[in-house]
Design an enzyme around this catalytic site. Structure first.
Site: not given
Ligand SMILES: NC(=O)c1ccc[n+]([C@@H]2O[C@H](COP(=O)([O-])OP(=O)(O)OC[C@H]3O[C@@H](n4cnc5c(N)ncnc54)[C@H](OP(=O)(O)O)[C@@H]3O)[C@@H](O)[C@H]2O)c1
Length: 265
Positions: A43, A48, A73, A106
């Site tokens: 994704d 980004y 997106k 988005h």
């Molecule tokens: N459509 C939208 O508006 C929207 C908004 C937000 C997000 N998204 C999508 O959703 C994805 C995920 O959401 P997000 O980026 O907000 O974050 P998330 O997946 O909820 O959390 C990521 C965080 O958790 C850490 N992490 C991941 N796996 C871990 C584990 N097993 N143990 C400990 N820490 C861990 C990562 O650090 P490290 O990377 O350092 O491991 C990072 O700091 C995004 O990357 C994006 O593709 C979409």
């Protein structure tokens, strides 16, 4: 890898890799590692600023393009028919692909201005996206951050969204949107399943994860999977990418209910 089938028959690997806040070099490395580990769903988004790196990693992986589910997106600020067309063309060029598997609006509003009424702009974007879908530039089209009321401007369109991607994690069950999507046959996609890291500070989650002998990340991802969502946790660390795939356990119904109400944020 479990898959979710969209109403147009396209299948989506239920677990994918999120790439928000990954710098290009990290995104390339993380996507390559994830694909090596068995992820087949990535994704990204124009905003980004890592689409080129994601595309490079996909090519360098040697895995056939058709075996990888790729989402990008349309930037939330871009509301209109012509601009929506241009944005997908530019994303395809940056990614170096002929099509994406899923193209999403988005957000229904520009970032920082969720009160703004963009009904007309979203309807115009959707007209462009339906054409791009029919032309094969996207195998599926959908929306992100849409609440039930945001779907109204798209209601008369011949093709309804196939996916709504929104934040879903323990303590944020988004029941109204989940119920709406279910009734409309729209698949739900959980972004920020780890609450962008906030789940790791929640004592109740630590306790329950210890009971199940899993990590807080695995418990949170499993919660979203059991809700029937497509789930896209982000990590740049190989051992976490592996850990996040390893969710073959069952959360009991009573605990799912508890997880709906934990305080994470
Ligand atoms: N459509 C939208 O508006 C929207 C908004 C937000 C997000 N998204 C999508 O959703 C994805 C995920 O959401 P997000 O980026 O907000 O974050 P998330 O997946 O909820 O959390 C990521 C965080 O958790 C850490 N992490 C991941 N796996 C871990 C584990 N097993 N143990 C400990 N820490 C861990 C990562 O650090 P490290 O990377 O350092 O491991 C990072 O700091 C995004 O990357 C994006 O593709 C979409």
């Amino acid at each position: 890898m479990n898959t979710i089938t969209l109403y147009n028959g396209v299948t989506v690997p239920q677990l994918g890799l999120g790439t928000w806040q990954m710098k290009p070099a990290d995104a390339k490395e993380a996507v390559l590692t994830a694909l090596r580990l068995g992820y087949r769903h990535i994704d990204t988004a124009a905003v980004y600023q890592n689409e080129e790196a994601v595309g490079e990693a996909i090519r360098e992986s040697g895995i056939p393009r058709r075996e990888i589910f790729l989402t990008t997106k349309l930037p939330a600020e871009q509301k209109g028919y012509d601009i929506a067309k241009r944005c997908l063309t530019e994303s395809l060029a940056r990614l170096g692909v002929d099509y994406v598997d899923l193209y999403l609006i988005h957000a229904p509003w520009p970032w920082g201005n969720p009160e703004k009424d963009c009904s007309e702009g979203n309807a115009a974007c959707w007209r462009a996206m339906q054409e791009d879908y029919k032309a094969g530039k996207a195998r599926a089209i959908g929306v992100s951050n849409f609440k039930p009321k945001d779907f109204l401007p798209l209601a008369a369109a011949p093709i309804r969204p196939m996916v709504d991607q929104f934040s879903l994690f323990p303590g944020r069950p988004q029941q109204e949107t989940v119920d709406f999507c279910k009734a409309q046959d729209i698949r739900i996609e959980a972004y920020s399943p780890l609450a962008t890291g906030a789940v790791f500070r929640c004592a109740e989650l630590k306790e329950m994860a210890a009971d199940y002998r899993v990590s807080v990340a695995q418990l949170s991802i499993r919660y979203c999977l059991q809700k029937g969502a497509i789930v896209i946790p982000k990590s740049i660390h190989p051992q976490r990418l592996r850990e996040n795939m390893d969710t073959d356990f069952e959360i009991r119904a009573a605990d799912m209910e508890k997880l709906d109400h934990v305080k994470v944020l």
